[in-house]
Design an enzyme around this catalytic site. Structure first.
Site, PDB file in Angstrom:
ATOM      1  N   HIS A 233       1.487   2.181  -3.507  1.00 44.24           N
ATOM      2  CA  HIS A 233       0.319   2.824  -4.075  1.00 44.24           C
ATOM      3  C   HIS A 233       0.341   4.465  -3.762  1.00 44.24           C
ATOM      4  O   HIS A 233       0.194   5.255  -4.516  1.00 44.24           O
ATOM      5  CB  HIS A 233      -0.787   2.061  -3.731  1.00 44.24           C
ATOM      6  CG  HIS A 233      -1.354   0.685  -4.451  1.00 44.24           C
ATOM      7  ND1 HIS A 233      -1.435   0.813  -5.891  1.00 44.24           N
ATOM      8  CD2 HIS A 233      -1.539  -0.353  -4.025  1.00 44.24           C
ATOM      9  CE1 HIS A 233      -1.954  -0.374  -6.248  1.00 44.24           C
ATOM     10  NE2 HIS A 233      -1.956  -1.130  -5.223  1.00 44.24           N
TER      11      HIS A 233
ATOM     12  N   GLU B 107       0.771  -1.222   0.075  1.00 43.62           N
ATOM     13  CA  GLU B 107      -0.012  -0.010  -0.145  1.00 43.62           C
ATOM     14  C   GLU B 107       0.821   1.182  -0.085  1.00 43.62           C
ATOM     15  O   GLU B 107       0.569   2.301  -0.637  1.00 43.62           O
ATOM     16  CB  GLU B 107      -1.062  -0.134   1.146  1.00 43.62           C
ATOM     17  CG  GLU B 107      -2.068  -1.021   1.130  1.00 43.62           C
ATOM     18  CD  GLU B 107      -2.754  -1.549  -0.011  1.00 43.62           C
ATOM     19  OE1 GLU B 107      -2.859  -0.445  -0.818  1.00 43.62           O
ATOM     20  OE2 GLU B 107      -3.169  -2.580  -0.289  1.00 43.62           O
TER      21      GLU B 107
HETATM   22 ZN    ZN Z   1      -2.414  -3.110  -5.093  1.00 45.27          ZN
END
Ligand code: ZN
Length: 503
Positions: free
Chosen positions: A270, A267
């Protein structure tokens, strides 16, 4: 400065953008903080905002504003921010206008019911309850493909919603090459690979310690906590309200270290992408990731190419040991590196290792296409799933809970999304190779456990551009060639041959 058609358009763009991001705040809060009792009020609030968003984003007035500004900006260089904005606005506007409001409402109604039924069906391990809903969703997806329009394959119209310009035929060819390289490697590991013990990951790890280390390692890879936030969620995700407010969630298993550790790194990848978009693109649809596949490349790069590398743990295992002296005090970085890279064909996609992961995606891609073309009726899905798992991975689920009911995507009416996970792996490997080749500092940094030079390359080649370019253009600009399977195959072949002593 005199007011222009572009200024007038930007006012509308900002308004639409702000409503969208406010919706994201409500949705994030619903997943992370909201008491269950608040749900019906929250759904009403979100529905109202969604209707408002739809009205603004599909109005004749908005379409006219886009065209007036386009005329004004004609003649600017192709990679100018404003030219790119017009390209993306036209694309989004055209796609939204192609779906009649009645269709959107029907899809959202059917999807909401299907999701609830799927959750229960998965819990009860009862596919038959979900089957009629899946049939209806497939019909609607077929209708949606028709509304969007396509040249050859209805699947293309759906895939294009997540990965602009991607086509099923081209994705299928790349996947076939990945499969052809992966399957023999898996066979070699099973037949003559040394065995790897990953029991050190399965011990009691107090959650407070996991959280402390997640924060530490997130900062190490370059996630800016001053412009971020780490929360807890059952299904981890990253969500972005602005480039200066890019949040992540993770989950904590008290007796298994990997989910929080690699979930956090994933994450972070991202969120770092969004933190790196150019300030000038903020409050427009350009100020976000390029596509689902490119987004996934950033998370996979941090999770796997960095976070599951030997050099990274040579540098950072001592801090992990200091956090968990009882559990890891006797282990060393090499044993940890082996444990986190153990290859094991398994039933569940989200738990799959780097080598078998794409095979899970290839199965879903094949099944989605067959359902959409009508070759595979929904009722035959469980059997086709079992056969496909046996054929691709050599394991078959004992039931549908661990088979075709495991993923949320189809119940949420997301068809055409799965391939972007595997495309992300391929993009990540190709970018990583290009970054290493571009500057010796990238490799030197990584060898010392630092990501500064790599992140610098990503910021320059990928992050700052946001959604300015299509995925094809972006990867070609960044790496000098179109997306292929080669870099990924080189990466896994070298890594796993070494790990399993095959060379
Ligand atoms: Zn992902």
């Amino acid at each position: 400065m005199a007011s222009t058609a572009t200024d007038a358009l930007l006012q509308q763009v900002h308004r639409i953008h702000d409503i969208g991001r406010a919706l994201s705040v409500l949705s994030w809060d619903r997943e992370v903080n909201m008491p269950k009792a608040g749900d019906s009020a929250r759904v009403q609030q979100m529905t109202t905002l969604r209707q408002l968003l739809h009205q603004f984003a599909t109005s004749d007035d908005y379409g006219a504003a886009i065209e007036s500004a386009a005329a004004e900006l004609d003649g600017l260089p192709e990679d100018d921010d404003r030219r790119c904005l017009i390209r993306v606005l036209r694309r989004d506007y055209d796609r939204s206008r192609k779906l009649p409001e009645a269709f959107v409402l029907e899809l959202s109604r059917v999807g909401a019911v299907a999701w609830t039924v799927w959750k229960q069906a998965r819990e009860d391990n009862d596919f038959s309850n979900f089957q009629p809903h899946l049939s209806r969703l497939v019909e609607l997806q077929r209708e949606m493909a028709g509304l969007y329009g396509y040249e050859q394959d209805p699947y293309d119209a759906l895939l294009d919603g997540y990965e602009e310009g991607a086509r099923a035929a081209q994705v299928g060819a790349v996947f076939a090459a990945v499969k052809a390289a992966t399957v023999p490697l898996l066979e070699a590991i099973a037949e003559r690979g040394r065995s790897i013990d990953d029991s050190l990951l399965h011990q009691p790890f107090p959650v407070a310690g996991q959280e402390a280390f997640a924060r530490h390692v997130g900062a190490v890879v370059g996630y800016d906590f001053a412009r971020g936030h780490l929360g807890t969620a059952v299904h981890p995700f990253a969500t972005v309200f602005d480039r200066n407010d890019a949040r992540i969630t993770t989950r904590w298993y008290p007796d298994f270290l990997s989910p929080s550790l690699f979930g956090t790194l994933h994450e972070c990848g991202h969120a770092m992408y969004e933190q790196g978009t150019a300030e000038a693109l903020a409050r427009t649809p350009l100020g976000r990731g390029c596509s689902s596949g490119i987004h996934e490349s950033q998370s996979r790069m941090i999770e796997n190419l960095v976070g599951r590398s030997r050099v990274f743990w040579r540098a950072h295992f001592p801090s992990l040991q200091a956090q968990f002296p009882q559990q890891l005090g006797q282990a060393d970085a090499e044993a940890f590196y082996r444990a986190i890279n153990k290859v094991q064909p398994s039933l569940i996609r989200v738990e799959a290792d780097e080598l078998t992961y794409n095979l899970h995606i290839i199965l879903r891609f094949e099944l989605e296409q067959a359902m959409l073309s009508g070759d595979l009726p929904a009722g035959d899905l469980p059997g086709a799933w079992r056969d496909g798992m046996q054929r691709l991975l050599g394991v078959a689920p004992p039931d549908d809970r661990e088979g075709c009911l495991q993923d949320v995507h189809w119940s949420g009416a997301s068809f055409g999304y799965f391939p972007t996970y595997a495309l992300g792996n391929l993009h990540a490997a190709q970018m990583f190779e290009a970054a290493l080749a571009s500057d010796p500092a990238v490799g030197l940094d990584l060898a010392a456990g630092r990501t500064d030079a790599l992140l610098g390359w990503l910021r320059e080649q990928v992050h700052r551009h946001g959604r300015k370019f299509s995925p094809d253009t972006l990867i070609e600009r960044a790496t000098g060639r179109p997306l292929g399977h080669e870099a990924f195959v080189r990466y896994v072949t070298s890594k796993f041959s070494d790990l399993y002593g095959l060379a």
